[in-house]
Design a protein around this motif. Structure first.
Motif, PDB file in Angstrom:
ATOM      1  N   GLU A 192       0.637  -1.215   0.036  1.00  0.00           N
ATOM      2  CA  GLU A 192      -0.146   0.102   0.048  1.00  0.00           C
ATOM      3  C   GLU A 192       1.072   1.309   0.033  1.00  0.00           C
ATOM      4  O   GLU A 192       0.432   2.307  -0.644  1.00  0.00           O
TER       5      GLU A 192
ATOM      6  N   ARG B  40       2.416   1.812  -3.360  1.00  0.00           N
ATOM      7  CA  ARG B  40       1.622   2.134  -4.568  1.00  0.00           C
ATOM      8  C   ARG B  40       1.314   3.632  -4.390  1.00  0.00           C
ATOM      9  O   ARG B  40       1.120   4.298  -5.286  1.00  0.00           O
TER      10      ARG B  40
ATOM     11  N   SER C 207       2.198   6.271  -7.150  1.00  0.00           N
ATOM     12  CA  SER C 207       0.967   7.359  -7.550  1.00  0.00           C
ATOM     13  C   SER C 207       1.556   8.838  -7.553  1.00  0.00           C
ATOM     14  O   SER C 207       1.458   9.722  -8.281  1.00  0.00           O
TER      15      SER C 207
ATOM     16  N   TYR D  11      -0.798   0.870 -11.473  1.00  0.00           N
ATOM     17  CA  TYR D  11       0.161   1.006 -10.263  1.00  0.00           C
ATOM     18  C   TYR D  11       0.679  -0.625  -9.692  1.00  0.00           C
ATOM     19  O   TYR D  11      -0.201  -0.722  -8.862  1.00  0.00           O
TER      20      TYR D  11
ATOM     21  N   VAL E  71       2.709  -3.188  -7.718  1.00  0.00           N
ATOM     22  CA  VAL E  71       3.673  -3.142  -6.421  1.00  0.00           C
ATOM     23  C   VAL E  71       3.657  -4.736  -6.217  1.00  0.00           C
ATOM     24  O   VAL E  71       2.751  -5.409  -6.154  1.00  0.00           O
TER      25      VAL E  71
END
Length: 326
Positions: free
Chosen positions: A69, A72, A76, A92, A94
């Motif tokens: 998280e 990502r 962004s 995106y 990961v």
């Protein structure tokens, strides 16, 4: 060349921003979508360490999701900083992997990308951007890979260079170079390096023998014509120019003929890859080359030497792995 989806792997360092900063140029040229990818390579090792010391955390449930998280969100933020067209920002991605190159190769295959753009300079994950991992991606990816150290600008791509020997694999890089030359409005050059063989006997310095450049030039042009005749799916032909070493590539595109003039450059050297790197750094703005060759140049195009070329090449480089029976 039809480019609809591009993958840009990044280690989220400032040094790796060259690829991201070049995204807008390719979005403008191809009207394509760009996916960003980051691989977390150390978390598995951290997980092993946590298990050994008995930390009451579950890596899959507690640690990995938070890592993904957070990364990502950073992807962004990088996209917001470097890619202006929000509509052309794709996924995106990961992942967590011991080997970043394997994770990226899997994503390339799964995502059906048309081009991969990688910065040749990284930071704390420098082993990904240099060395065996980069070499592995370039050699194994069936998708063309663009490697660069600085941001690409349309006005700075004036000469595109294709190193080629007499093999089909090296000549298969020419159609992509042709397309790039058309899009950038750039000149196109084909470079052939004749490797000279000599021996250091009893302290005598190695010497080179002369070459018949006209014969080499005629041989290259003949091989080009044979190649495009054998692989007629490319829809190319070669026309004679008005002077030696200057000829014309003609592409039959759905009934319309597109042309690009090209120059043939012939050099001699003991080690082809050194000559190519020196010539490209001084004369080219973009290099397009195959990762496979048969004669002479194959020593430069295969194995660990590819890594050396990338590390020493100061200019952007597109490598392709043509699917040909040579």
């Amino acid at each position: 060349m039809n480019v609809e989806r591009i993958l840009i792997p990044t280690d989220l360092s400032e040094k790796s921003n060259a690829a991201l900063a070049s995204a807008d140029l390719f979005i403008e040229m191809f009207d394509c979508t760009v996916d960003l990818m980051h691989v977390i390579p150390l978390s598995k090792y951290l997980g092993d360490s946590f298990d050994k010391i008995g930390v009451p955390l579950n890596m899959d449930k507690d640690i990995y999701p938070k890592l993904v998280e957070n990364q990502r969100k950073e992807l962004s933020a990088f996209a917001n900083e470097h890619i202006k067209d929000k509509k052309r920002r794709g996924e995106y991605i990961v992942t967590i992997d011991r080997k970043p190159s394997d994770s990226i190769l899997n994503q390339i295959k799964k995502g059906n990308y048309d081009l991969v753009i990688m910065s040749a300079r990284g930071s704390h994950y420098a082993d990904f951007f240099h060395g065996s991992a980069t070499d592995k991606i370039i050699r194994r990816s069936k998708t063309p890979v663009l490697t660069l150290s600085e941001t690409m600008f349309l006005e700075k791509i004036n000469t595109i260079l294709v190193p080629c020997d007499f093999s089909n694999h090296s000549l298969a890089a020419i159609p992509m170079a042709f397309d790039m030359a058309k899009r950038f409005g750039a000149k196109l050059e084909l470079l052939n390096v004749v490797e000279m063989y000599a021996h250091d006997v009893h302290g005598i310095e190695p010497t080179t023998i002369g070459i018949d450049e006209k014969a080499v030039y005629g041989g290259i042009k003949g091989r080009l014509r044979s190649f495009f005749s054998d692989f007629d799916e490319y829809n190319f032909e070669v026309q004679d120019g008005e002077e030696m070493y200057h000829d014309i590539l003609v592409h039959n595109n759905n009934g319309e003929k597109e042309t690009v003039e090209f120059k043939t450059v012939i050099l001699k050297s003991i080690a082809a890859h050194h000559e190519i790197v020196d010539y490209a750094n001084e004369n080219a703005d973009l290099v397009v080359m195959s990762t496979h060759g048969r004669t002479g140049l194959s020593r430069m195009l295969l194995g660990s030497t590819t890594e050396q070329v990338i590390q020493h090449l100061e200019k952007p480089q597109i490598t392709i792995k043509p699917d040909l029976e040579d």
